[in-house]
Design a protein around this motif. Structure first.
Motif, PDB file in Angstrom:
ATOM      1  N   GLU A 132     142.441  14.050  22.275  1.00  0.00           N
ATOM      2  CA  GLU A 132     141.780  15.047  23.123  1.00  0.00           C
ATOM      3  C   GLU A 132     142.801  15.906  23.871  1.00  0.00           C
ATOM      4  O   GLU A 132     142.611  17.124  24.005  1.00  0.00           O
ATOM      5  CB  GLU A 132     140.828  14.354  24.104  1.00  0.00           C
ATOM      6  N   PRO A 142     136.602  21.300  24.893  1.00  0.00           N
ATOM      7  CA  PRO A 142     136.591  19.856  25.146  1.00  0.00           C
ATOM      8  C   PRO A 142     135.537  19.139  24.310  1.00  0.00           C
ATOM      9  O   PRO A 142     134.450  19.671  24.065  1.00  0.00           O
ATOM     10  CB  PRO A 142     136.260  19.773  26.643  1.00  0.00           C
ATOM     11  N   ALA A 144     132.876  16.424  24.214  1.00  0.00           N
ATOM     12  CA  ALA A 144     132.061  15.668  25.169  1.00  0.00           C
ATOM     13  C   ALA A 144     132.215  14.164  24.969  1.00  0.00           C
ATOM     14  O   ALA A 144     132.044  13.387  25.917  1.00  0.00           O
ATOM     15  CB  ALA A 144     130.593  16.076  25.046  1.00  0.00           C
ATOM     16  N   ASP A 147     134.616  12.664  27.433  1.00  0.00           N
ATOM     17  CA  ASP A 147     134.417  12.877  28.868  1.00  0.00           C
ATOM     18  C   ASP A 147     134.694  11.620  29.684  1.00  0.00           C
ATOM     19  O   ASP A 147     135.173  11.695  30.818  1.00  0.00           O
ATOM     20  CB  ASP A 147     132.987  13.355  29.144  1.00  0.00           C
ATOM     21  N   ASP A 148     134.389  10.444  29.117  1.00  0.00           N
ATOM     22  CA  ASP A 148     134.611   9.204  29.875  1.00  0.00           C
ATOM     23  C   ASP A 148     136.082   9.005  30.207  1.00  0.00           C
ATOM     24  O   ASP A 148     136.421   8.441  31.256  1.00  0.00           O
ATOM     25  CB  ASP A 148     134.070   8.005  29.089  1.00  0.00           C
ATOM     26  N   ALA A 151     136.966  11.138  33.423  1.00  0.00           N
ATOM     27  CA  ALA A 151     136.164  10.947  34.635  1.00  0.00           C
ATOM     28  C   ALA A 151     137.031  10.271  35.695  1.00  0.00           C
ATOM     29  O   ALA A 151     136.796   9.121  36.108  1.00  0.00           O
ATOM     30  CB  ALA A 151     134.920  10.126  34.320  1.00  0.00           C
ATOM     31  N   ARG A 287     141.379  21.319  30.953  1.00  0.00           N
ATOM     32  CA  ARG A 287     140.033  20.871  30.617  1.00  0.00           C
ATOM     33  C   ARG A 287     139.072  21.135  31.782  1.00  0.00           C
ATOM     34  O   ARG A 287     137.929  21.549  31.567  1.00  0.00           O
ATOM     35  CB  ARG A 287     140.069  19.369  30.297  1.00  0.00           C
ATOM     36  N   ASN A 291     135.680  23.527  31.712  1.00  0.00           N
ATOM     37  CA  ASN A 291     134.349  23.026  32.091  1.00  0.00           C
ATOM     38  C   ASN A 291     133.775  23.780  33.290  1.00  0.00           C
ATOM     39  O   ASN A 291     132.552  23.821  33.480  1.00  0.00           O
ATOM     40  CB  ASN A 291     134.418  21.526  32.399  1.00  0.00           C
TER      41      ASN A 291
END
Length: 292
Positions: A132, A142, A144, A147-148, A151, A287, A291
């Motif tokens: 990523e 990005p 999805a 995403d974890d 975070a 990123r 977003n």
């Protein structure tokens, strides 16, 4: 981009093994970036067996380990300029209780990646994260599905640096203070933690609050304390600036932390050099801008 690829048997002997969990999550990114994966024999055969990366020309077969395949990856991380064979890093999914993970070629692969500040990727989470990061640097939107990993506000970050690398850690924390401050919690071993707190206070962090939670120094067991956090899945990312040139009295403690990271392979990302960690921090900023 050319990456060495190997996985211990545990990580490719079942169809839901770690190697395949990574590829199923990241195959699209591997293809988008046209990453060449130079896979040692059993790892290559396992990928072919399950049908991943089918017809992908970037999957290259290297000899089996007992034929020198892993040794060749080490040499190519260093670089073989006369033949143009140079790797940009290595993905080696490690089973920490597999004796082969302590063979000289396995240890040398990590050491040379650290020396040359190339990615050494030893967990599924790190491999997903690396793909990523490279996607973001390539200007792609990005994913999805990653995403974890980003975070940060719900994660714990460990910041560890051995004596010769402490100046680089302080420079890194200063340059990327805003990114690192996004983590819900930061932990560090003793001296590194004190220096990081002093840096944070100089940057305006409240004087009555520690920026990082300090554990014991490395020789006194701080690496083991952080390893326990990792094993309990309470630490999701480790920035571990290791000095590969100096023998350390507490080498076993360092190895303990590294083994803990690879034990929870899907849970924890580990970055082992300033260059790799800086590239990640830059991707975090890009990123977030995308977003926004």
């Amino acid at each position: 981009m050319r990456m060495g690829l190997a996985a211990n048997a545990l990580h490719h002997d079942q169809d839901d093994a770690a190697l395949f969990r990574w590829l199923r999550a990241s195959e699209r990114g591997v293809r988008e970036l046209n990453i060449s994966l130079h896979a040692v024999g059993r790892t290559y055969a396992a990928i072919a067996r399950v049908g991943l990366l089918a017809d992908y020309p970037g999957l290259v077969r290297y000899p089996y380990g007992h034929e020198g395949g892993l040794m060749k990856l080490v040499a190519e991380v260093v670089g073989m300029p006369e033949s143009g064979r140079t790797l940009d890093g290595a993905i080696y999914l490690i089973n920490p209780v597999d004796p082969s993970s302590t063979f000289p070629e396995a240890v040398a692969l990590k050491r040379q990646c650290v020396i040359h500040q190339k990615p050494f990727i030893s967990t599924v989470a790190s491999a997903r994260d690396w793909v990523e990061v490279e996607r973001i640097h390539a200007g792609l939107a990005p994913d999805a599905g990653a995403d974890d990993l980003f975070a940060l506000e719900s994660q714990t970050l460990a910041l560890i640096a051995h004596d010769a690398m402490k100046p680089q850690m302080m420079a890194y924390a200063s340059d990327h203070f805003d990114v690192l401050s996004r983590f819900a919690r930061r932990v560090a071993t003793g001296t590194t933690g004190q220096q990081l707190n002093e840096l944070a206070w100089s940057r305006g962090w409240p004087q009555d609050r520690n920026w990082v939670e300090r554990f014991q120094s490395g020789p006194m067991g701080g690496d083991a304390q952080i390893a326990d956090l990792v094993l309990e899945r309470r630490c999701q990312r480790a920035v571990f600036f290791e000095d590969p040139h100096v023998a350390r009295q507490h080498e076993a403690d360092i190895q303990l932390l590294e083994r803990a990271v690879t034990t929870v392979t899907d849970e924890t990302v580990c970055m082992t050099s300033p260059r790799v960690a800086t590239r990640w921090a830059s991707a975090v900023k890009q990123r977030a801008t995308y977003n926004a």
